[in-house]
Scaffold this motif. Sequence first.
Motif, PDB file in Angstrom:
ATOM      1  N   UNK A  65      36.774  50.503  50.520  1.00 40.56           N
ATOM      2  CA  UNK A  65      36.762  49.228  51.236  1.00 40.56           C
ATOM      3  C   UNK A  65      37.518  49.366  52.553  1.00 40.56           C
ATOM      4  N   UNK A  66      37.325  48.357  53.405  1.00 45.36           N
ATOM      5  CA  UNK A  66      37.944  48.378  54.728  1.00 45.36           C
ATOM      6  C   UNK A  66      38.824  47.136  54.896  1.00 45.36           C
ATOM      7  N   UNK A  67      40.120  47.278  54.599  1.00 48.87           N
ATOM      8  CA  UNK A  67      41.023  46.114  54.700  1.00 48.87           C
ATOM      9  C   UNK A  67      41.037  45.485  56.094  1.00 48.87           C
ATOM     10  N   UNK A  68      40.704  46.268  57.120  1.00 53.13           N
ATOM     11  CA  UNK A  68      40.647  45.678  58.478  1.00 53.13           C
ATOM     12  C   UNK A  68      39.573  44.587  58.545  1.00 53.13           C
ATOM     13  N   UNK A  69      38.517  44.810  57.810  1.00 52.30           N
ATOM     14  CA  UNK A  69      37.442  43.817  57.791  1.00 52.30           C
ATOM     15  C   UNK A  69      37.860  42.567  56.996  1.00 52.30           C
ATOM     16  N   UNK A  70      38.649  42.781  55.918  1.00 53.27           N
ATOM     17  CA  UNK A  70      39.191  41.611  55.189  1.00 53.27           C
ATOM     18  C   UNK A  70      39.996  40.755  56.164  1.00 53.27           C
ATOM     19  N   UNK A  71      40.814  41.463  57.009  1.00 51.84           N
ATOM     20  CA  UNK A  71      41.714  40.766  57.931  1.00 51.84           C
ATOM     21  C   UNK A  71      40.915  40.024  59.013  1.00 51.84           C
ATOM     22  N   UNK A  72      39.870  40.684  59.517  1.00 51.45           N
ATOM     23  CA  UNK A  72      39.027  40.031  60.538  1.00 51.45           C
ATOM     24  C   UNK A  72      38.405  38.755  59.947  1.00 51.45           C
ATOM     25  N   UNK A  73      37.973  38.862  58.701  1.00 51.44           N
ATOM     26  CA  UNK A  73      37.385  37.707  58.011  1.00 51.44           C
ATOM     27  C   UNK A  73      38.444  36.600  57.853  1.00 51.44           C
ATOM     28  N   UNK A  88      37.760  38.361  49.064  1.00 49.57           N
ATOM     29  CA  UNK A  88      38.080  37.049  48.473  1.00 49.57           C
ATOM     30  C   UNK A  88      39.544  36.990  48.032  1.00 49.57           C
ATOM     31  N   UNK A  89      40.002  38.063  47.374  1.00 55.82           N
ATOM     32  CA  UNK A  89      41.398  38.079  46.912  1.00 55.82           C
ATOM     33  C   UNK A  89      42.332  38.066  48.126  1.00 55.82           C
ATOM     34  N   UNK A  90      41.984  38.821  49.163  1.00 59.35           N
ATOM     35  CA  UNK A  90      42.845  38.937  50.342  1.00 59.35           C
ATOM     36  C   UNK A  90      43.021  37.600  51.072  1.00 59.35           C
ATOM     37  N   UNK A  91      41.941  36.865  51.271  1.00 52.54           N
ATOM     38  CA  UNK A  91      42.012  35.662  52.127  1.00 52.54           C
ATOM     39  C   UNK A  91      42.559  34.431  51.397  1.00 52.54           C
ATOM     40  N   UNK A  92      42.806  34.558  50.110  1.00 52.13           N
ATOM     41  CA  UNK A  92      43.348  33.427  49.349  1.00 52.13           C
ATOM     42  C   UNK A  92      44.826  33.232  49.681  1.00 52.13           C
ATOM     43  N   UNK A  93      45.252  31.997  49.811  1.00 51.00           N
ATOM     44  CA  UNK A  93      46.645  31.721  50.171  1.00 51.00           C
ATOM     45  C   UNK A  93      47.580  32.016  48.996  1.00 51.00           C
ATOM     46  N   UNK A  94      48.864  32.076  49.264  1.00 46.18           N
ATOM     47  CA  UNK A  94      49.875  32.230  48.216  1.00 46.18           C
ATOM     48  C   UNK A  94      49.669  31.147  47.160  1.00 46.18           C
ATOM     49  N   UNK A  95      49.585  31.548  45.908  1.00 46.28           N
ATOM     50  CA  UNK A  95      49.423  30.563  44.825  1.00 46.28           C
ATOM     51  C   UNK A  95      48.000  30.060  44.661  1.00 46.28           C
ATOM     52  N   UNK A  96      47.084  30.572  45.464  1.00 42.45           N
ATOM     53  CA  UNK A  96      45.696  30.087  45.415  1.00 42.45           C
ATOM     54  C   UNK A  96      44.885  30.704  44.274  1.00 42.45           C
ATOM     55  N   UNK A  97      43.630  30.312  44.225  1.00 42.75           N
ATOM     56  CA  UNK A  97      42.783  30.636  43.072  1.00 42.75           C
ATOM     57  C   UNK A  97      41.467  31.254  43.505  1.00 42.75           C
ATOM     58  N   UNK A 140      27.263  43.589  41.948  1.00 47.20           N
ATOM     59  CA  UNK A 140      27.898  44.646  41.139  1.00 47.20           C
ATOM     60  C   UNK A 140      29.101  44.102  40.407  1.00 47.20           C
ATOM     61  N   UNK A 141      29.239  44.488  39.111  1.00 52.12           N
ATOM     62  CA  UNK A 141      30.292  43.853  38.298  1.00 52.12           C
ATOM     63  C   UNK A 141      31.584  44.657  38.207  1.00 52.12           C
ATOM     64  N   UNK A 142      31.602  45.894  38.724  1.00 52.24           N
ATOM     65  CA  UNK A 142      32.865  46.625  38.729  1.00 52.24           C
ATOM     66  C   UNK A 142      33.585  46.302  40.037  1.00 52.24           C
ATOM     67  N   UNK A 143      34.430  45.270  39.991  1.00 53.65           N
ATOM     68  CA  UNK A 143      35.106  44.809  41.214  1.00 53.65           C
ATOM     69  C   UNK A 143      36.300  45.703  41.541  1.00 53.65           C
ATOM     70  N   UNK A 144      36.616  45.754  42.837  1.00 49.30           N
ATOM     71  CA  UNK A 144      37.855  46.413  43.267  1.00 49.30           C
ATOM     72  C   UNK A 144      38.566  45.496  44.237  1.00 49.30           C
ATOM     73  N   UNK A 145      39.863  45.318  44.029  1.00 52.20           N
ATOM     74  CA  UNK A 145      40.651  44.547  44.992  1.00 52.20           C
ATOM     75  C   UNK A 145      42.054  45.115  44.995  1.00 52.20           C
ATOM     76  N   UNK A 146      42.824  44.801  46.045  1.00 53.35           N
ATOM     77  CA  UNK A 146      44.192  45.309  46.160  1.00 53.35           C
ATOM     78  C   UNK A 146      45.109  44.363  45.387  1.00 53.35           C
ATOM     79  N   UNK A 147      45.569  44.827  44.252  1.00 47.78           N
ATOM     80  CA  UNK A 147      46.318  43.948  43.342  1.00 47.78           C
ATOM     81  C   UNK A 147      47.650  43.486  43.928  1.00 47.78           C
ATOM     82  N   UNK A 148      48.160  44.202  44.930  1.00 46.58           N
ATOM     83  CA  UNK A 148      49.424  43.765  45.531  1.00 46.58           C
ATOM     84  C   UNK A 148      49.276  42.364  46.124  1.00 46.58           C
ATOM     85  N   UNK A 149      48.095  42.112  46.710  1.00 49.21           N
ATOM     86  CA  UNK A 149      47.875  40.797  47.320  1.00 49.21           C
ATOM     87  C   UNK A 149      47.718  39.702  46.260  1.00 49.21           C
TER      88      UNK A 149
END
Length: 447
Positions: free
Chosen positions: A292-300, A328-337, A346-355
């Motif tokens: 994945x490209x976190x820069x694109x998450x940030x642009x979004x 989706x996980x990245x752009x969610x606010x603190x405490x968001x859902x 595709x059902x095998x999702x990947x996201x950065x769990x730190x966020x």
Amino acid sequence: MTVKDILDAIQSPDSTSDDFAALPLPESYRAITVHKDETEMFAGLETRDKDPRKSIHLDEVPLPELGPGEALVAVMASSVNYNSVWTSIFEPLSTFGFLERYGRLSELTKRHDLPYHIIGSDLAGVVLRTGPGVNAWRPGDEVVAHCLSVELESSDGHNDTMLDPEQRIWGFETNFGGLAEIALVKSNQLMPKPDHLSWEEAAAPGLVNSTAYRQLVSRNGAGMKQGDNVLIWGASGGLGSYATQFALAGGANPICVVSSEQKADICRSMGAEAIIDRNAEGYKFWKDENTQDPKEWKRFGKRIRELTGGEDIDIVFEHPGRETFGASVYVTRKGGTITTCASTSGYMHEYDNRYLWMSLKRIIGSHFANYREAWEANRLIAKGKIHPTLSKVYSLEDTGQAAYDVHRNLHQGKVGVLCMAPEEGLGVRDHEKRAKHIDAINRFRNI
Ligand SMILES: C/C=C/C(=O)SCCNC(=O)CCNC(=O)[C@H](O)C(C)(C)COP(=O)(O)OP(=O)(O)OC[C@H]1O[C@@H](n2cnc3c(N)ncnc32)[C@H](O)[C@@H]1OP(=O)(O)O
Ligand SMILES: NC(=O)C1=CN([C@@H]2O[C@H](COP(=O)(O)OP(=O)(O)OC[C@H]3O[C@@H](n4cnc5c(N)ncnc54)[C@H](OP(=O)(O)O)[C@@H]3O)[C@@H](O)[C@H]2O)C=CC1
């Protein structure tokens, strides 16, 4: 007795409940099916190349026996849901496995385990017969059916019927679905048909409207509140067109993601202002199949902040899955859902769990709706607070083409299918209420 005699009775203004009860039932009827001996027909093909027009058939099938607590319904119209696309391309698995498993439960459920699967999880029509123990519905009642099938024998499902261990989606994990002239349902799937809508309009919202209601509005889902920023993927699609309406009607702020200017216009016509054309803006969340490209998450995320005056997302309405989930996980606010009901890409999702953990976000899994949520979602349609998003209507013969269009994302909103109804526009009972909402009802038509 033929299906034509049933149609005559439905179209006669003089027919009474007793007339319907006295109508002999036909021995067979026409139904949309997939065949068990064809489940390997697309082996080796890419998902997008699997063509529902090849696997979907229109067959004459025998009428199933009516059991206790069940109803046989003359189906005037149905709709195409994405679950019928999955069934027709035999992904992620063949639905015949579901029918076999259901068939092992009891003598009565054995009826479902057949070499053909009658698909379809929506209907609007007229009750023909009810089985023993059914008191709330009578022959002649005009109804829609939600698609939750539960046995209700376990206490696990007594608070929230979606948690029943024998929970199934009718017409996907059971047989005798709605894309047919006659359907078999449990009577507690039945709900009153909204009287200001035609058969095909009434059949369109059911599955997706109920799903969006639980996923976004219900306390079992995201529990949306006034002022929430709600990111809605596919905002003019099946689920998204209802999520957008729920967000607007509930005083939230939908941020609608679509893939064309035409779809952006549809969202604007619903009243949305914050719209992202993912195609025009060229987001590429994946550099290659595995990275994945976190820069694109940030642009979004920056684009979302531009549209919200600097705020982040309270709720993401997720269903594309692998392609979008990291963003989706990245752009969610603190405490968001992030609330998810599907994984189309595709059902095998990947996201950065730190966020997720550092910002105390939550991921909520959601699936269809319980009995009460489905009833409440239908009530909102009946009251004219939420409207069908029907764009195009096909004949039963052309269901394969309709499913192909949905599979290839060529459709808008919802796609309808006429089953017994000989033409569009029939079945409206409350013309005054209809006139009040006519522009909203027609918003998606023929785009
Ligand atoms: C309303 C519209 C909705 C939609 O459109 S949704 C989109 C369309 N739907 C789908 O794409 C979903 C299709 N369904 C599936 O892909 C599968 O349906 C599931 C992956 C959801 C489930 O897989 P499965 O193999 O059917 O069921 P298992 O629950 O994994 O059971 C297999 C065996 O595994 C055992 N097992 C389950 N959980 C555990 C555990 N936690 N520890 C140990 N074993 C476990 C079971 O008991 C069983 O065993 P035993 O084969 O002997 O009966
Ligand atoms: N669990 C449940 O209860 C339910 C699950 N589902 C599942 O939800 C999914 C969507 O169903 P439904 O809304 O009816 O389908 P639709 O095809 O009608 O709408 C989905 C929309 O999602 C958008 N989309 C598709 N692929 C991508 C992608 N890779 N990235 C971003 N956006 C994408 C498209 O909009 P655009 O091109 O404009 O961006 C499309 O219009 C299906 O997988 C279905 O099986 C549906 C109902 C209930």
